[in-house]
Design a protein around this motif. Sequence first.
Motif, PDB file in Angstrom:
ATOM      1  N   GLU A  88       0.453  -0.969   0.106  1.00 30.34           N
ATOM      2  CA  GLU A  88      -0.260   0.056  -0.136  1.00 30.34           C
ATOM      3  C   GLU A  88       1.111   1.140  -0.192  1.00 30.34           C
ATOM      4  OE1 GLU A  88       0.639  -1.079   3.984  1.00 30.34           O
ATOM      5  OE2 GLU A  88      -0.100  -1.556   2.455  1.00 30.34           O
ATOM      6  N   THR A  89       2.488   1.573  -0.033  1.00 33.12           N
ATOM      7  CA  THR A  89       2.805   2.767  -0.038  1.00 33.12           C
ATOM      8  C   THR A  89       4.106   2.195  -1.168  1.00 33.12           C
ATOM      9  OG1 THR A  89       5.255   1.418   0.668  1.00 33.12           O
ATOM     10  CG2 THR A  89       3.307   1.888   2.961  1.00 33.12           C
ATOM     11  N   GLY A  90       3.704   1.518  -1.847  1.00 34.44           N
ATOM     12  CA  GLY A  90       4.417   1.654  -3.343  1.00 34.44           C
ATOM     13  C   GLY A  90       5.156   1.064  -3.293  1.00 34.44           C
ATOM     14  N   LEU A  91       5.643   0.266  -2.661  1.00 36.37           N
ATOM     15  CA  LEU A  91       7.112  -0.272  -2.145  1.00 36.37           C
ATOM     16  C   LEU A  91       7.172  -1.445  -3.037  1.00 36.37           C
ATOM     17  CD1 LEU A  91       8.620   0.267   0.452  1.00 36.37           C
ATOM     18  CD2 LEU A  91       9.470   1.203  -1.197  1.00 36.37           C
ATOM     19  N   ASN A  92       7.798  -2.700  -3.361  1.00 37.49           N
ATOM     20  CA  ASN A  92       7.930  -3.975  -4.246  1.00 37.49           C
ATOM     21  C   ASN A  92       8.357  -5.249  -3.407  1.00 37.49           C
ATOM     22  OD1 ASN A  92       6.483  -3.150  -6.977  1.00 37.49           O
ATOM     23  ND2 ASN A  92       8.197  -1.354  -6.900  1.00 37.49           N
ATOM     24  N   HIS A  93       7.831  -6.455  -3.091  1.00 34.06           N
ATOM     25  CA  HIS A  93       8.494  -7.531  -2.236  1.00 34.06           C
ATOM     26  C   HIS A  93       8.452  -8.375  -3.578  1.00 34.06           C
ATOM     27  CE1 HIS A  93       7.531  -4.684   0.534  1.00 34.06           C
ATOM     28  NE2 HIS A  93       6.593  -4.327   0.657  1.00 34.06           N
ATOM     29  N   TYR A  94       9.155  -9.292  -3.605  1.00 35.58           N
ATOM     30  CA  TYR A  94       9.693 -10.681  -4.194  1.00 35.58           C
ATOM     31  C   TYR A  94       9.952 -11.912  -3.273  1.00 35.58           C
ATOM     32  CZ  TYR A  94      10.820 -13.685  -8.266  1.00 35.58           C
ATOM     33  OH  TYR A  94      10.802 -14.148  -8.914  1.00 35.58           O
ATOM     34  N   THR A  95       8.990 -12.708  -3.429  1.00 40.63           N
ATOM     35  CA  THR A  95       9.270 -14.023  -2.945  1.00 40.63           C
ATOM     36  C   THR A  95       9.892 -14.742  -4.034  1.00 40.63           C
ATOM     37  OG1 THR A  95       6.994 -13.258  -1.099  1.00 40.63           O
ATOM     38  CG2 THR A  95       7.824 -16.130  -1.437  1.00 40.63           C
ATOM     39  N   CYS A  96      11.007 -15.402  -2.767  1.00 46.86           N
ATOM     40  CA  CYS A  96      11.818 -16.189  -3.687  1.00 46.86           C
ATOM     41  C   CYS A  96      11.760 -17.764  -3.409  1.00 46.86           C
ATOM     42  CB  CYS A  96      13.882 -16.148  -3.381  1.00 46.86           C
ATOM     43  SG  CYS A  96      14.337 -14.776  -3.818  1.00 46.86           S
ATOM     44  N   PHE A  97      11.883 -18.767  -3.930  1.00 45.50           N
ATOM     45  CA  PHE A  97      11.961 -20.074  -3.764  1.00 45.50           C
ATOM     46  C   PHE A  97      13.223 -20.611  -3.818  1.00 45.50           C
ATOM     47  CE2 PHE A  97      12.084 -24.638  -4.934  1.00 45.50           C
ATOM     48  CZ  PHE A  97      11.688 -25.225  -4.011  1.00 45.50           C
ATOM     49  N   ILE A  98      12.822 -21.054  -1.680  1.00 41.42           N
ATOM     50  CA  ILE A  98      14.275 -21.137  -1.780  1.00 41.42           C
ATOM     51  C   ILE A  98      13.882 -22.618  -1.137  1.00 41.42           C
ATOM     52  CG2 ILE A  98      16.818 -20.878  -0.192  1.00 41.42           C
ATOM     53  CD1 ILE A  98      16.109 -18.764  -1.525  1.00 41.42           C
ATOM     54  N   GLU A  99      14.703 -24.107  -1.174  1.00 44.29           N
ATOM     55  CA  GLU A  99      13.844 -25.705  -1.429  1.00 44.29           C
ATOM     56  C   GLU A  99      15.008 -25.641  -0.238  1.00 44.29           C
ATOM     57  OE1 GLU A  99      13.106 -29.060  -3.825  1.00 44.29           O
ATOM     58  OE2 GLU A  99      15.224 -28.246  -4.849  1.00 44.29           O
ATOM     59  N   ASN A 100      13.562 -25.898   1.129  1.00 46.32           N
ATOM     60  CA  ASN A 100      14.331 -26.764   2.126  1.00 46.32           C
ATOM     61  C   ASN A 100      14.663 -25.668   2.803  1.00 46.32           C
ATOM     62  OD1 ASN A 100      13.615 -29.599   1.948  1.00 46.32           O
ATOM     63  ND2 ASN A 100      14.920 -29.714   1.460  1.00 46.32           N
ATOM     64  N   GLY A 101      14.614 -24.337   2.311  1.00 41.70           N
ATOM     65  CA  GLY A 101      14.838 -23.073   3.617  1.00 41.70           C
ATOM     66  C   GLY A 101      16.387 -22.681   3.175  1.00 41.70           C
ATOM     67  N   ARG A 102      17.237 -23.918   2.601  1.00 42.45           N
ATOM     68  CA  ARG A 102      18.884 -24.093   2.557  1.00 42.45           C
ATOM     69  C   ARG A 102      19.310 -22.890   0.880  1.00 42.45           C
ATOM     70  NH1 ARG A 102      22.596 -26.268   4.958  1.00 42.45           N
ATOM     71  NH2 ARG A 102      20.947 -27.813   6.028  1.00 42.45           N
ATOM     72  N   VAL A 103      20.121 -21.926   1.573  1.00 41.55           N
ATOM     73  CA  VAL A 103      20.328 -20.911   0.575  1.00 41.55           C
ATOM     74  C   VAL A 103      21.935 -21.653   0.450  1.00 41.55           C
ATOM     75  CG1 VAL A 103      21.138 -18.679   0.179  1.00 41.55           C
ATOM     76  CG2 VAL A 103      18.636 -18.495   1.582  1.00 41.55           C
ATOM     77  N   GLU A 104      22.258 -21.490  -1.375  1.00 42.76           N
ATOM     78  CA  GLU A 104      23.150 -22.072  -0.753  1.00 42.76           C
ATOM     79  C   GLU A 104      23.980 -21.595  -2.909  1.00 42.76           C
ATOM     80  OE1 GLU A 104      23.155 -26.821  -0.762  1.00 42.76           O
ATOM     81  OE2 GLU A 104      21.219 -26.784  -1.714  1.00 42.76           O
ATOM     82  N   ASP A 105      25.280 -22.081  -2.929  1.00 49.47           N
ATOM     83  CA  ASP A 105      25.941 -21.641  -4.124  1.00 49.47           C
ATOM     84  C   ASP A 105      25.861 -23.363  -4.619  1.00 49.47           C
ATOM     85  OD1 ASP A 105      25.528 -19.076  -4.644  1.00 49.47           O
ATOM     86  OD2 ASP A 105      27.294 -18.773  -3.691  1.00 49.47           O
ATOM     87  N   VAL A 106      24.807 -23.737  -6.083  1.00 51.31           N
ATOM     88  CA  VAL A 106      25.003 -24.984  -6.356  1.00 51.31           C
ATOM     89  C   VAL A 106      25.197 -24.806  -8.127  1.00 51.31           C
ATOM     90  CG1 VAL A 106      24.385 -26.753  -4.800  1.00 51.31           C
ATOM     91  CG2 VAL A 106      22.881 -25.529  -6.355  1.00 51.31           C
ATOM     92  N   ALA A 107      26.047 -26.070  -8.730  1.00 53.22           N
ATOM     93  CA  ALA A 107      25.708 -25.266  -9.969  1.00 53.22           C
ATOM     94  C   ALA A 107      24.231 -24.668 -10.660  1.00 53.22           C
ATOM     95  CB  ALA A 107      25.986 -26.474 -11.504  1.00 53.22           C
ATOM     96  N   GLY A 108      23.909 -23.294 -11.520  1.00 54.38           N
ATOM     97  CA  GLY A 108      22.597 -23.106 -12.109  1.00 54.38           C
ATOM     98  C   GLY A 108      22.267 -22.727 -10.837  1.00 54.38           C
ATOM     99  N   LYS A 109      22.149 -22.600 -10.121  1.00 52.48           N
ATOM    100  CA  LYS A 109      22.066 -21.787  -9.023  1.00 52.48           C
ATOM    101  C   LYS A 109      22.711 -21.416  -7.472  1.00 52.48           C
ATOM    102  CE  LYS A 109      19.426 -24.268  -5.881  1.00 52.48           C
ATOM    103  NZ  LYS A 109      18.473 -25.011  -5.202  1.00 52.48           N
ATOM    104  N   PRO A 110      23.303 -20.238  -8.592  1.00 58.43           N
ATOM    105  CA  PRO A 110      24.267 -19.471  -7.411  1.00 58.43           C
ATOM    106  C   PRO A 110      23.597 -18.573  -6.259  1.00 58.43           C
ATOM    107  CG  PRO A 110      24.195 -18.899  -8.960  1.00 58.43           C
ATOM    108  CD  PRO A 110      23.392 -19.776  -9.333  1.00 58.43           C
ATOM    109  N   GLN A 111      22.698 -19.293  -5.282  1.00 59.03           N
ATOM    110  CA  GLN A 111      22.171 -18.264  -4.789  1.00 59.03           C
ATOM    111  C   GLN A 111      22.660 -17.370  -3.984  1.00 59.03           C
ATOM    112  OE1 GLN A 111      19.477 -21.495  -2.547  1.00 59.03           O
ATOM    113  NE2 GLN A 111      17.899 -20.897  -4.517  1.00 59.03           N
TER     114      GLN A 111
END
Length: 206
Positions: A88-111
């Motif tokens: 409602e304030t005009g700001l933008n938000h993006y929800t990323c899919f993080i499988e099992n909640g684990r942020v990691e750098d793997v082939a094709g997915k340098p999260q």
Amino acid sequence: KTYPRTGSLFGFVAYDKISEVCEKIMIVQRDNGDRKNRKHARLKYTIDDLGVETYKKMVEELLGYKFEEAKPYKIESNIDYFGWSKDETGLNHYTCFIENGRVEDVAGKPQKEGLKKIALYFKEHNVGNFRLTGNQHILVSDVPDDHLDTIKKFLKEYNLDNLNHSALRLSSASCVAFPTCGLAMAEAERYLPVLITKLEEELEKL
């Protein structure tokens, strides 16, 4: 002994006090939770040990005010809504899919690298924020319109905008289990993506 437990109702607080109240709830848990028995360390056991009213009173003492009387409410969903949204304030938000909640750098997915790049951009331009959802995903939050294209570019570059998954995978989650958890008796997090793929293949046959 462990057991499931539904939440306890303390009362009502205004929207602008939510963060403060959550902080005080966790401070009471920090100071009174069981640090000797891991099976008894969770918040629900501390509330049961102290009693709901006692725990509530301890939170109110830290806050300096009391909870208001509870108001009617209805929980209609606990899922995450992936992709972009504007508040409602005009700001933008993006929800990323993080499988099992684990942020990691793997082939094709340098999260990890991608989120670090976004964090540095936020810091440099004094905009944006990160939030965690209750389902272990990440919100890239509070993005003004004039920074939107840059953030979209980062999300795409580091494959953080990939939402091309089945509803089953988007809603899946597991505990860590092997090799981290000393209480685990089987695989969970490491096997779940494989299991989801097998289930997806079987569902396609129906």
